[in-house]
Design an enzyme around this catalytic site. Structure first.
Site, PDB file in Angstrom:
ATOM      1  N   THR A   1      43.934  70.697  -1.394  1.00 32.32           N
ATOM      2  CA  THR A   1      44.548  71.531  -2.418  1.00 32.32           C
ATOM      3  C   THR A   1      44.256  71.338  -3.729  1.00 32.32           C
ATOM      4  O   THR A   1      43.794  71.934  -4.727  1.00 32.32           O
ATOM      5  CB  THR A   1      45.736  71.938  -2.067  1.00 32.32           C
ATOM      6  OG1 THR A   1      46.005  72.396  -0.673  1.00 32.32           O
ATOM      7  CG2 THR A   1      46.258  73.169  -2.831  1.00 32.32           C
ATOM      8  N   THR A   2      44.715  70.035  -4.002  1.00 31.94           N
ATOM      9  CA  THR A   2      44.714  69.431  -5.544  1.00 31.94           C
ATOM     10  C   THR A   2      43.319  69.247  -5.891  1.00 31.94           C
ATOM     11  O   THR A   2      42.972  69.205  -7.094  1.00 31.94           O
ATOM     12  CB  THR A   2      45.425  67.855  -5.419  1.00 31.94           C
ATOM     13  OG1 THR A   2      46.699  68.331  -4.730  1.00 31.94           O
ATOM     14  CG2 THR A   2      45.557  67.380  -6.871  1.00 31.94           C
TER      15      THR A   2
ATOM     16  N   TYR B   1      45.713  70.111   8.787  1.00 34.30           N
ATOM     17  CA  TYR B   1      46.634  70.010   7.586  1.00 34.30           C
ATOM     18  C   TYR B   1      47.267  71.568   7.465  1.00 34.30           C
ATOM     19  O   TYR B   1      46.783  72.630   7.392  1.00 34.30           O
ATOM     20  CB  TYR B   1      45.349  70.333   6.488  1.00 34.30           C
ATOM     21  CG  TYR B   1      45.781  70.330   4.991  1.00 34.30           C
ATOM     22  CD1 TYR B   1      47.136  70.320   4.770  1.00 34.30           C
ATOM     23  CD2 TYR B   1      45.105  70.338   4.026  1.00 34.30           C
ATOM     24  CE1 TYR B   1      47.439  70.684   3.249  1.00 34.30           C
ATOM     25  CE2 TYR B   1      45.282  70.600   2.678  1.00 34.30           C
ATOM     26  CZ  TYR B   1      46.604  70.620   2.410  1.00 34.30           C
ATOM     27  OH  TYR B   1      46.958  70.947   0.968  1.00 34.30           O
TER      28      TYR B   1
ATOM     29  N   LYS C   1      49.037  66.598   8.549  1.00 39.44           N
ATOM     30  CA  LYS C   1      49.421  66.464   7.290  1.00 39.44           C
ATOM     31  C   LYS C   1      50.572  67.922   7.100  1.00 39.44           C
ATOM     32  O   LYS C   1      49.920  68.862   7.355  1.00 39.44           O
ATOM     33  CB  LYS C   1      48.126  66.425   6.334  1.00 39.44           C
ATOM     34  CG  LYS C   1      48.525  66.859   4.940  1.00 39.44           C
ATOM     35  CD  LYS C   1      47.361  66.690   4.069  1.00 39.44           C
ATOM     36  CE  LYS C   1      47.331  67.452   2.756  1.00 39.44           C
ATOM     37  NZ  LYS C   1      48.372  67.683   2.017  1.00 39.44           N
TER      38      LYS C   1
ATOM     39  N   GLU D   1      58.601  65.779  -3.432  1.00 41.81           N
ATOM     40  CA  GLU D   1      60.011  65.700  -3.906  1.00 41.81           C
ATOM     41  C   GLU D   1      60.974  65.631  -2.853  1.00 41.81           C
ATOM     42  O   GLU D   1      62.139  65.496  -3.189  1.00 41.81           O
ATOM     43  CB  GLU D   1      60.068  66.964  -4.808  1.00 41.81           C
ATOM     44  CG  GLU D   1      59.878  68.438  -4.299  1.00 41.81           C
ATOM     45  CD  GLU D   1      58.304  68.834  -4.394  1.00 41.81           C
ATOM     46  OE1 GLU D   1      57.598  67.953  -4.272  1.00 41.81           O
ATOM     47  OE2 GLU D   1      58.200  70.204  -4.523  1.00 41.81           O
TER      48      GLU D   1
ATOM     49  N   SER E   1      50.045  65.273  -4.244  1.00 38.88           N
ATOM     50  CA  SER E   1      49.456  65.202  -5.855  1.00 38.88           C
ATOM     51  C   SER E   1      50.059  64.436  -6.750  1.00 38.88           C
ATOM     52  O   SER E   1      49.178  63.543  -7.561  1.00 38.88           O
ATOM     53  CB  SER E   1      49.334  66.740  -6.371  1.00 38.88           C
ATOM     54  OG  SER E   1      50.739  66.845  -6.788  1.00 38.88           O
TER      55      SER E   1
HETATM   56  C1  LIG Z   1      51.088  72.922  -2.607  1.00 39.11           C
HETATM   57  C2  LIG Z   1      50.593  71.720  -2.993  1.00 39.11           C
HETATM   58  O1  LIG Z   1      49.830  71.634  -3.791  1.00 39.11           O
HETATM   59  N1  LIG Z   1      51.462  70.490  -2.430  1.00 39.11           N
HETATM   60  C3  LIG Z   1      50.968  69.170  -3.018  1.00 39.11           C
HETATM   61  C4  LIG Z   1      52.157  68.288  -3.232  1.00 39.11           C
HETATM   62  O2  LIG Z   1      51.755  67.080  -3.694  1.00 39.11           O
HETATM   63  C5  LIG Z   1      52.935  69.058  -4.388  1.00 39.11           C
HETATM   64  O3  LIG Z   1      52.065  69.004  -5.297  1.00 39.11           O
HETATM   65  C6  LIG Z   1      54.258  68.404  -4.825  1.00 39.11           C
HETATM   66  O4  LIG Z   1      54.844  68.022  -3.548  1.00 39.11           O
HETATM   67  C7  LIG Z   1      54.773  68.800  -5.924  1.00 39.11           C
HETATM   68  O5  LIG Z   1      55.404  70.127  -5.714  1.00 39.11           O
HETATM   69  C8  LIG Z   1      50.291  68.553  -1.656  1.00 39.11           C
HETATM   70  O6  LIG Z   1      51.017  68.884  -0.202  1.00 39.11           O
HETATM   71  C9  LIG Z   1      48.838  69.197  -1.466  1.00 39.11           C
HETATM   72  C10 LIG Z   1      47.895  68.310  -1.052  1.00 39.11           C
HETATM   73  O7  LIG Z   1      48.275  67.212  -0.509  1.00 39.11           O
HETATM   74  C11 LIG Z   1      46.500  68.502  -1.405  1.00 39.11           C
HETATM   75  O8  LIG Z   1      46.072  68.452  -2.377  1.00 39.11           O
HETATM   76  O9  LIG Z   1      45.629  68.649  -0.307  1.00 39.11           O
END
Ligand SMILES: CC(=O)N[C@@H]([C@@H](O)[C@H](O)[C@H](O)CO)[C@@H](O)CC(=O)C(=O)O
Length: 320
Positions: free
Chosen positions: A51-52, A143, A173, A202, A218
């Site tokens: 996603t990121t 995922y 994941k 968080e 992220s």
């Molecule tokens: C919806 C989303 O982007 N979730 C993030 C989290 O790291 C998120 O940015 C963090 O918990 C802050 O809300 C990750 O779960 C995404 C992730 O691992 C990825 O980029 O594949």
């Protein structure tokens, strides 16, 4: 059955895909990015093209090149490079899975296809199985990110008997806040050596209590060091210290969420903290505003996540 060198555990950075101002992938900074994660954040695992990483916004050939760059630049530096190969087209997903195996990645992960959707668990498993079969020697991770895919099949249900169908299945994941579902995934699979990777940064401490074996997220790009301190305190059973770290991390995430937080903002924060230009996101995402970046910078400084420019910047919410 795939047998990884070692179990994927600890922090895994969901990597950003650096881009130039005109929207091309900036491959030239990935080597520097690897060094930054390892040396400055103590993060030695990466999850690429998720996603990121705007994986679903990249072309297949871009995804292949990004994966290659992480594997090449991470060699002898990173512990594990997991490539997200999920796509709407089974064929594309299989091509990416096979490619990940060819280039020597350490694992693959797949989201549920989210346009023409699997309508029950068995159909979803069949899709995942076909992708996994294209890389039979690579550990496979599902995922789970229902808020983005719209696929509400519970992870607990999906994991029930999954290794009979997907022998390379190695872990989950879990990017969702349903700790009942997550806890039951752990509880019902205690005899298996699965990796349970939590994806809501968080709330990581709560997931550790539930049995998370690691985390993909992220914020580990720029708060990896702080989160590693939380993991250490948890390991030492120093729960009040661990909680202080989690609250501290929450203060930052809560602040940016209120301003509007997503992949674009992650790119801006990472540029600020690491000094490595991550560039703008690709459409349909919009670049983070200057106002967002200024506010995030002030908050990072006040929490002691960024060095102070002057003593007067200090305040009492600073996290040690
Ligand atoms: C919806 C989303 O982007 N979730 C993030 C989290 O790291 C998120 O940015 C963090 O918990 C802050 O809300 C990750 O779960 C995404 C992730 O691992 C990825 O980029 O594949």
């Amino acid at each position: 059955m795939a047998s990884p060198k070692k179990k994927l555990q600890g922090l895994v950075a969901a990597t950003i895909t650096p881009m130039t101002e005109n929207g091309e992938i900036n491959f030239s900074v990935i080597g520097q990015y690897v060094d930054y994660l390892v040396k400055e954040q103590g993060v030695k695992n990466v999850f690429v093209n998720g996603t990121t990483g705007e994986g679903l916004s990249l072309s297949i050939s871009e995804r292949r090149r990004v994966a290659e760059e992480w594997v090449t630049k991470g060699r002898n530096k990173l512990d594990q490079v997991v490539i997200h190969v999920g796509a709407l087209s089974l064929k594309e997903s299989q091509e990416l899975a096979q490619h990940a195996a060819e280039i020597g990645a350490d694992g693959i992960a797949v989201i549920a296809p989210f346009f023409l959707k699997p309508w029950n668990k068995d159909v979803l498993i069949n899709f995942l199985k076909e992708v996994a079969a294209a890389a039979p020697a690579l550990p496979f991770y599902y995922y789970h990110i229902p808020a983005l895919t719209g696929i509400k099949i519970r992870a607990e249900e999906l994991l029930d008997g999954i290794q009979d169908k997907i022998p390379t299945f190695q872990g989950l994941k879990f990017s969702d806040t349903d700790l009942l579902d997550f806890g039951q995934c752990v509880d019902q699979n205690r005899q298996r050596q699965f990796a349970f990777l939590f994806g809501v940064d968080e709330q990581l401490l709560s997931a550790l209590v539930m049995g998370a074996t690691g985390a993909v997220g992220s914020t580990y790009n720029y708060l990896g060091k702080k989160t590693n301190q939380m993991l250490e305190a948890f390991e030492q059973k120093d729960f009040s210290v661990a909680l202080n770290y989690q609250f501290c991390i929450q203060r930052f995430i809560n602040f940016v969420v209120k301003l509007g937080f997503g992949v674009s903002q992650t790119k801006a924060i990472m540029t600020l903290v690491s000094g490595i230009p991550m560039g703008p996101p690709r459409l349909p995402l919009q670049k983070a505003s200057r106002e967002f970046t200024d506010n995030a910078e002030a908050k990072l400084k006040s929490l002691n996540f960024l060095s102070f420019t002057s003593l007067k910047d200090r305040n009492l919410e600073a996290c040690s």
